[in-house]
Design a protein around this motif. Structure first.
Motif, PDB file in Angstrom:
ATOM      1  N   GLN A 126       2.482   6.227  -7.217  1.00  0.00           N
ATOM      2  CA  GLN A 126       1.447   7.089  -7.787  1.00  0.00           C
ATOM      3  C   GLN A 126       1.842   8.565  -7.680  1.00  0.00           C
ATOM      4  O   GLN A 126       1.641   9.348  -8.614  1.00  0.00           O
ATOM      5  N   LYS A 127       2.442   8.938  -6.549  1.00  0.00           N
ATOM      6  CA  LYS A 127       2.885  10.329  -6.393  1.00  0.00           C
ATOM      7  C   LYS A 127       3.977  10.671  -7.397  1.00  0.00           C
ATOM      8  O   LYS A 127       3.987  11.766  -7.975  1.00  0.00           O
ATOM      9  N   LEU A 128       4.894   9.756  -7.583  1.00  0.00           N
ATOM     10  CA  LEU A 128       5.975  10.015  -8.535  1.00  0.00           C
ATOM     11  C   LEU A 128       5.434  10.238  -9.938  1.00  0.00           C
ATOM     12  O   LEU A 128       5.882  11.135 -10.658  1.00  0.00           O
ATOM     13  N   ILE A 129       4.482   9.436 -10.323  1.00  0.00           N
ATOM     14  CA  ILE A 129       3.936   9.549 -11.683  1.00  0.00           C
ATOM     15  C   ILE A 129       3.079  10.795 -11.830  1.00  0.00           C
ATOM     16  O   ILE A 129       3.219  11.560 -12.791  1.00  0.00           O
ATOM     17  N   GLU A 130       2.197  11.032 -10.867  1.00  0.00           N
ATOM     18  CA  GLU A 130       1.240  12.130 -11.005  1.00  0.00           C
ATOM     19  C   GLU A 130       1.880  13.490 -10.752  1.00  0.00           C
ATOM     20  O   GLU A 130       1.608  14.445 -11.481  1.00  0.00           O
ATOM     21  N   GLN A 131       2.720  13.602  -9.714  1.00  0.00           N
ATOM     22  CA  GLN A 131       3.241  14.917  -9.338  1.00  0.00           C
ATOM     23  C   GLN A 131       4.564  15.256 -10.016  1.00  0.00           C
ATOM     24  O   GLN A 131       4.901  16.426 -10.152  1.00  0.00           O
ATOM     25  N   LEU A 132       5.303  14.226 -10.430  1.00  0.00           N
ATOM     26  CA  LEU A 132       6.533  14.491 -11.163  1.00  0.00           C
ATOM     27  C   LEU A 132       6.338  14.257 -12.663  1.00  0.00           C
ATOM     28  O   LEU A 132       6.490  15.165 -13.471  1.00  0.00           O
ATOM     29  N   GLY A 133       5.988  13.020 -13.040  1.00  0.00           N
ATOM     30  CA  GLY A 133       5.873  12.697 -14.457  1.00  0.00           C
ATOM     31  C   GLY A 133       4.788  13.480 -15.168  1.00  0.00           C
ATOM     32  O   GLY A 133       4.921  13.793 -16.352  1.00  0.00           O
ATOM     33  N   GLU A 138       0.835  -1.207   0.000  1.00  0.00           N
ATOM     34  CA  GLU A 138       0.000   0.000   0.000  1.00  0.00           C
ATOM     35  C   GLU A 138       0.868   1.254   0.000  1.00  0.00           C
ATOM     36  O   GLU A 138       0.612   2.207  -0.743  1.00  0.00           O
ATOM     37  N   GLN A 139       1.903   1.260   0.831  1.00  0.00           N
ATOM     38  CA  GLN A 139       2.800   2.416   0.882  1.00  0.00           C
ATOM     39  C   GLN A 139       3.582   2.560  -0.419  1.00  0.00           C
ATOM     40  O   GLN A 139       3.765   3.673  -0.929  1.00  0.00           O
ATOM     41  N   ARG A 140       4.009   1.443  -0.968  1.00  0.00           N
ATOM     42  CA  ARG A 140       4.774   1.502  -2.208  1.00  0.00           C
ATOM     43  C   ARG A 140       3.930   2.051  -3.358  1.00  0.00           C
ATOM     44  O   ARG A 140       4.381   2.896  -4.140  1.00  0.00           O
ATOM     45  N   HIS A 141       2.705   1.577  -3.451  1.00  0.00           N
ATOM     46  CA  HIS A 141       1.829   2.058  -4.524  1.00  0.00           C
ATOM     47  C   HIS A 141       1.525   3.546  -4.367  1.00  0.00           C
ATOM     48  O   HIS A 141       1.407   4.271  -5.364  1.00  0.00           O
ATOM     49  N   GLU A 142       1.395   3.996  -3.139  1.00  0.00           N
ATOM     50  CA  GLU A 142       1.145   5.422  -2.910  1.00  0.00           C
ATOM     51  C   GLU A 142       2.323   6.270  -3.401  1.00  0.00           C
ATOM     52  O   GLU A 142       2.139   7.303  -4.056  1.00  0.00           O
ATOM     53  N   VAL A 143       3.552   5.813  -3.094  1.00  0.00           N
ATOM     54  CA  VAL A 143       4.738   6.560  -3.523  1.00  0.00           C
ATOM     55  C   VAL A 143       4.856   6.535  -5.040  1.00  0.00           C
ATOM     56  O   VAL A 143       5.144   7.563  -5.681  1.00  0.00           O
TER      57      VAL A 143
END
Length: 847
Positions: free
Chosen positions: A568-575, A561-566
């Motif tokens: 998702q953040k990398l893709i949405e907020q950075l990518g 759960e924690q890994r998927h959250e991170v």
């Protein structure tokens, strides 16, 4: 002082105008000397040289008729002339140089000394020629009235002595030295003789040294000038190493004993330091009966002498402890320890909180020397732990260590921070005793102290977490609850400062935290902070360091759960971020993920978000993606990732045919050629399954397991060793069919357009996006390598335990899963699965 009224502020009065005029006049006066300093036509004429002259002729002319600055330029260019034309330089220029140097100034003399040394080092001429042409010039200027010039020529001569033959040394240097070392000569001449003697000792045998050199040494050790005695005393170390143990004990040691009782403090200091440096030469009897009493007397008198003696004594304490170890009686051992403790607090008793402006200058100078003493004591602290035995640290040295870590002066705390990891290693299981001092130094107000501590922070934290036992790891620093707040506070202080290199280094060192604290602690206290730094920090190296550390945190996080959250953040907020800067950092993060994680992990989560940036409106983002594409392609394996390969080909084709930016287009063209040369990784097990399906014979699990065991690499060979496989004629129709099938799929993905095997059509493709164009084979299937792999989301190490040593310089396991590296430790297969590689020979398909 009250501010002027608004009206006065806006008024341009006559007085202010006159003030401006005066300022302009002052500027004019300042400018006049500059104009007068310009060269007159006559001076320019004298400085002008005929351009048709050769280098040799020009140099001769400038040395003969030019000004000093021109002559200095010629001498500085002497090494070049020697390389270009050594014969003419020696015949025509060097005589002129000798004449000029007789009356030359300091600058030209220094330049000549450097040029002569450069010619020697470059070996432009033979040693015999060099000695014949240059040695006499060097010897002539050794006693120049300027000390700086004399030292420059002396350094050149000492380098020349290293390469001259014995006979030349004897006739040209040693024999004249007999007269130069006499009392009738100047002090400068005798000082030069001391240094030359120290260098000559290693060039002759012991008998020649005893007969010709040692008498001169004794004479200079008894010189009437303390400067000469001190200088000769410091050369006794080199002489002792050249003459051997016996002569040292019979000749050098008596001289050192006598010099240690000299009336001059600088002579006594030189004798003490030489004795310390020669401790290894003397046997136990000499140390206990001769040297130890001298050291004891020196220590007792040091507080009554000049502070410079205390500085030297405190600096050499470590060597003394090592050299005299086992010789001290219990009483002497205790006295020496107490002497060290006294030095560690020297000057602290005088702290009275007064303003520095109220303290006399001599007191301030004395306090600076005391700071140097305490700094040297901090430097020697690890040696003192060995001296008292680590088992006795708490009783004998802990209070001293506490004082050094809390010293009011930054240089002292900086030095003890540098030594902290050595102290931790020496204490071993007793490392828990200095937990609080670690927190103190992490929270130090000076970033210099923090910077010194974090150089070995992973090593220190490992020792703290294991209690010094490499095989035991208890609760990951549960006994040190203040560590995490101290680490976070240290990072925030570094971030708030202008010292971004310290901040970058600290973030790099935080990559060791998964091995010393729990995953939840990292997730809630550090991971979000790393993400914030990547998003908001303005320093690129800091952002990259935070990005890489974040990827390492993610790699060791076991909670999905924690890994998927991170992720998702990398893709949405950075990518998919609004700022192009964030999208660039996303590509940096993708590169770290390819390096740290398995290739299947990257393909599963980051492959498509990465290649989506081919549509990015910012050219820099598209260009950075082009540079990353070869690494992106290296994560694919055939046939499992055929659909991703098609996506990659379509993106590259679009870039090649529709890109408008010329720099990006040039990068795309280079990248396409690189992609075409790359080998594709192929999953042998998947190919075998598809072969059975294509032949209409479903493979049972038992048959598949038997085939897998049959293809195992022998246990005597290393894992992943490349095994050559015959080409198309070897009876492997399934592989050939797979290649043709993959090429057919690729052709269909390009909408059945015709492709011609000429790279020259790249320009046509770029120029006409609507016309059928050629894209070189992105899949590169004409060069395939078959590799047996198992799919895993990320790589883990055997036994699931953290390694015993962490360092930011230690590279994480390589992510390359499709290369020919036979020693790749990052294969994520199970223990009973032996991966195997094979190389399929290049085969071109007929059009």
């Amino acid at each position: 002082m009250h501010p002027p009224p608004p009206a006065a502020a806006m008024e341009f009065s006559q007085n202010s105008l006159f003030g401006y005029m005066e300022d302009l006049q002052e500027l004019t006066i300042i400018e006049r000397p500059v104009r007068r300093s310009l060269k007159t036509p006559e001076e320019i004429e004298r400085l002008t040289v005929d351009e048709d002259l050769s280098d040799i002729e020009r140099a001769v002319y400038l040395l003969s008729a030019g000004q000093d600055i021109q002559g200095t330029s010629v001498i500085a260019n002497l090494p070049f002339l020697m390389r270009q034309n050594p014969a003419e330089t020696l015949r025509r220029i060097l005589p002129k140089v000798r004449e000029v140097l007789r009356v030359a100034g300091v600058e030209m003399q220094l330049t000549a000394a450097v040029s002569f040394l450069t010619i020697l080092q470059e070996e432009s001429v033979s040693i015999h020629t060099y000695a014949h042409s240059f040695l006499q010039v060097i010897l002539l200027h050794l006693e120049h009235r300027d000390a700086g010039v004399s030292n420059a020529w002396l350094e050149t001569l000492l380098s020349v002595i290293e390469v001259l033959p014995k006979e030349t040394l004897r006739h040209e240097i040693l024999n004249p030295l007999v007269s130069k070392a006499q009392l009738s000569q100047t002090v400068q001449s005798r000082l030069v003789s001391c240094k030359i003697l120290g260098k000559l000792t290693n060039k002759f045998d012991a008998l020649a040294v005893k007969r010709e050199i040692l008498p001169l040494v004794k004479s200079l050790c008894q010189d009437v000038e303390y400067e000469v005695r001190s200088c000769m005393c410091r050369q006794l170390e080199n002489i002792a190493q050249g003459i051997g143990t016996e002569l040292t004990k019979s000749v050098v040691l008596p001289e050192l004993i006598e010099l240690s009782r000299d009336e001059g403090s600088s002579v006594r200091l030189a004798a003490f330091e030489t004795l310390v440096n020669l401790l290894d030469i003397f046997d136990t009897d000499d140390r206990s009966q001769t040297i130890l009493p001298l050291v004891k007397s020196f220590c007792e008198k040091s507080f009554k002498a000049d502070e410079s003696i205390l500085i030297s004594l405190s600096f050499h304490l470590g060597k003394l402890c090592h050299g005299l170890y086992g010789i001290f009686t219990p009483d002497q051992h205790l006295r020496f320890l107490e002497f060290y403790k006294k030095l560690c607090t020297l000057g602290l008793q005088q702290e009275n909180g007064h303003n520095e402006n109220q303290i006399p200058p001599q007191i301030l100078e004395q306090e600076k020397k005391y700071i140097s003493v305490r700094k040297n004591c901090a430097y020697n602290f690890p040696a003192m732990i060995v001296f008292v035995d680590p088992k006795n640290f708490h009783m004998d040295l802990y209070s001293t260590f506490f004082c050094l870590c809390h010293d009011p002066e930054v240089p002292v705390r900086y030095t003890i921070a540098i030594c902290f990891h050595e102290v931790s290693k020496l204490l071993n299981s007793g490392v828990y005793l200095i937990h609080k001092e670690l927190i103190t130094l992490l929270q130090d107000e000076s970033l210099e102290v923090l910077d010194a501590l974090i150089d070995h922070l992973p090593e220190i934290l490992e020792l703290m977490s294991t209690g010094g036992e490499s095989s035991v790891q208890e609760n990951k620093l549960s006994s040190l609850p203040d560590l995490i707040p101290a680490l976070t506070a240290a990072e925030q202080r570094a971030a708030a400062s202008l010292k971004w290199r310290t901040h970058e280094k600290l973030l790099q060192k935080y990559a060791c935290l998964p091995h010393v604290i729990s995953s939840d602690q990292i997730y809630y206290r550090f991971l979000q902070r790393m993400f914030t730094i990547v998003m908001t920090n303005n320093v690129l190296p800091v952002q990259k360091a935070a990005s890489r550390t974040l990827c390492i945190f993610l790699r060791y996080n076991r909670k999905q759960e924690q890994r998927h959250e991170v992720i998702q953040k990398l893709i949405e907020q950075l990518g998919q971020g609004k700022s192009y800067w964030n999208r660039l950092r996303f590509l940096d993060t993708c590169e770290f993920i390819i390096e740290i994680f398995s290739k299947s992990f990257f393909c599963k989560y980051f492959f498509l978000p990465a290649i989506e940036l081919t549509h990015d409106p910012v050219a820099n983002v598209r260009m950075k993606l082009c540079y990353l594409l070869p690494k992106v392609k290296s994560t694919l394996k055939i046939p499992a990732d055929k659909h991703l390969l098609q996506q990659l080909e379509m993106c590259v084709r679009k870039l090649l045919c529709q890109e408008k930016d010329k720099d990006v287009l040039a990068t795309v063209k280079r990248t396409v050629l690189e992609l075409d040369r790359m080998e594709m990784s192929m999953d042998a097990e998947q190919l075998e399954k598809e072969k059975q399906q294509n032949d209409g014979r479903p493979m049972s699990d038992k048959t598949f397991e038997k085939k897998r065991r049959d293809t195992k690499t022998p246990t005597t060979l290393p894992k992943n060793i490349p095994i050559s496989v015959p080409g198309p004629s070897s009876g492997t129709p399934s592989t050939s069919k797979e290649i043709k099938k993959s090429k057919l799929i690729r052709s269909q993905s390009f909408n059945n357009q015709a492709f011609h095997a000429k790279y020259g059509n790249l320009d046509k493709c770029a120029g006409k996006s609507s016309t059928a164009a050629y894209t070189p084979s992105v899949s590169g299937l004409t060069k395939t390598s078959v590799i047996s792999l198992t799919d895993d989301s990320f790589r883990t190490r055997n036994a699931g335990s953290a390694p015993s040593s962490f360092s930011s310089n230690t590279p994480l396991p390589s992510t390359s899963r499709g290369t020919g590296n036979s020693g790749d430790p990052k294969s994520s297969g199970s223990k009973d699965t032996q991966p195997r590689k094979a190389t399929l020979k290049s085969r071109k398909s007929n059009p």
